[in-house]
Enzyme design. Structure first.
Site, short mmCIF file in Angstrom:
data_model
loop_
_atom_site.label_atom_id
_atom_site.label_comp_id
_atom_site.label_asym_id
_atom_site.label_seq_id
_atom_site.Cartn_x
_atom_site.Cartn_y
_atom_site.Cartn_z
N GLU A 73 0.85 -1.18 0.00
CA GLU A 73 0.00 0.00 0.00
C GLU A 73 0.89 1.24 0.00
O GLU A 73 2.00 1.23 0.52
CB GLU A 73 -0.94 0.03 1.22
CG GLU A 73 -2.10 -0.92 1.10
CD GLU A 73 -3.25 -0.59 2.05
OE1 GLU A 73 -3.23 0.47 2.71
OE2 GLU A 73 -4.17 -1.43 2.13
N HIS B 85 -5.16 0.65 -2.35
CA HIS B 85 -5.55 -0.73 -2.10
C HIS B 85 -5.04 -1.53 -3.30
O HIS B 85 -5.73 -1.63 -4.31
CB HIS B 85 -7.07 -0.87 -1.97
CG HIS B 85 -7.61 -0.44 -0.65
ND1 HIS B 85 -8.95 -0.52 -0.36
CD2 HIS B 85 -7.02 0.06 0.46
CE1 HIS B 85 -9.15 -0.08 0.88
NE2 HIS B 85 -7.98 0.28 1.38
N ASP C 136 -10.08 1.97 7.92
CA ASP C 136 -10.04 3.22 7.16
C ASP C 136 -11.08 4.20 7.69
O ASP C 136 -10.78 5.35 8.01
CB ASP C 136 -10.33 2.98 5.67
CG ASP C 136 -9.23 2.22 4.95
OD1 ASP C 136 -8.08 2.24 5.42
OD2 ASP C 136 -9.56 1.60 3.91
#
Length: 146
Positions: free
Chosen positions: A26, A90, A101
């Site tokens: 990420e 992602h 998140d």
């Protein structure tokens, strides 16, 4: 209340490119821009820095370098440029926010006492989530903006 988001092409492209470069990890950073009345205008982003933590399922931004970059932009703009959100990727091609998140977004909005945007990029496209400033954790506080 914010009614829309404006995104400079260069900032959107930078998110896509950064996501592809860091895959399978990420990536992420700050979203910088302007608060223009009823709109948030994304003008640039910060990229992952050596102090950040990255894995295939998580990006943890270190405040160290990102804060310095944001302060420089703020000073250079005469106090107009603002931290208007945080973005992350992602890499598994999902644009849906995780419960982590969403919890982090609400914490940031409550701390800043301002509406913020939280783009998620999968390397092909980017979803922009607008987190509104309310006192509850209702789903209505989070909007996906096309």
């Amino acid at each position: 209340m914010i009614e829309g988001i404006l995104v400079d092409h260069a900032a959107a492209e930078k998110m896509l490119k950064c996501t592809r470069q860091h895959r399978p990890l990420e990536a992420g950073g700050l979203v910088l821009g302007l608060r223009k009345g009823l709109y948030l205008h994304v003008t640039e982003i910060t990229r992952p820095l050596p102090w950040d933590r990255q894995s295939s399922t998580r990006f943890q931004r270190s405040p160290k370098g990102h804060r310095i970059a944001a302060l420089r932009r703020w000073r250079k703009s005469g106090g107009k440029m603002d931290w208007i959100g945080e973005w992350h990727s992602h890499p598994e091609f999902s644009l849906s926010p995780s419960s982590i998140d969403i919890r982090n977004w609400y914490d940031i909005v409550r701390q800043r006492k301002a509406e913020m945007i939280f783009p998620i990029c999968d390397g092909r496209e980017t979803a922009f989530y607008l987190c509104l400033l309310y006192t509850s954790d209702a789903a209505d506080d989070l909007l996906c903006v096309d």
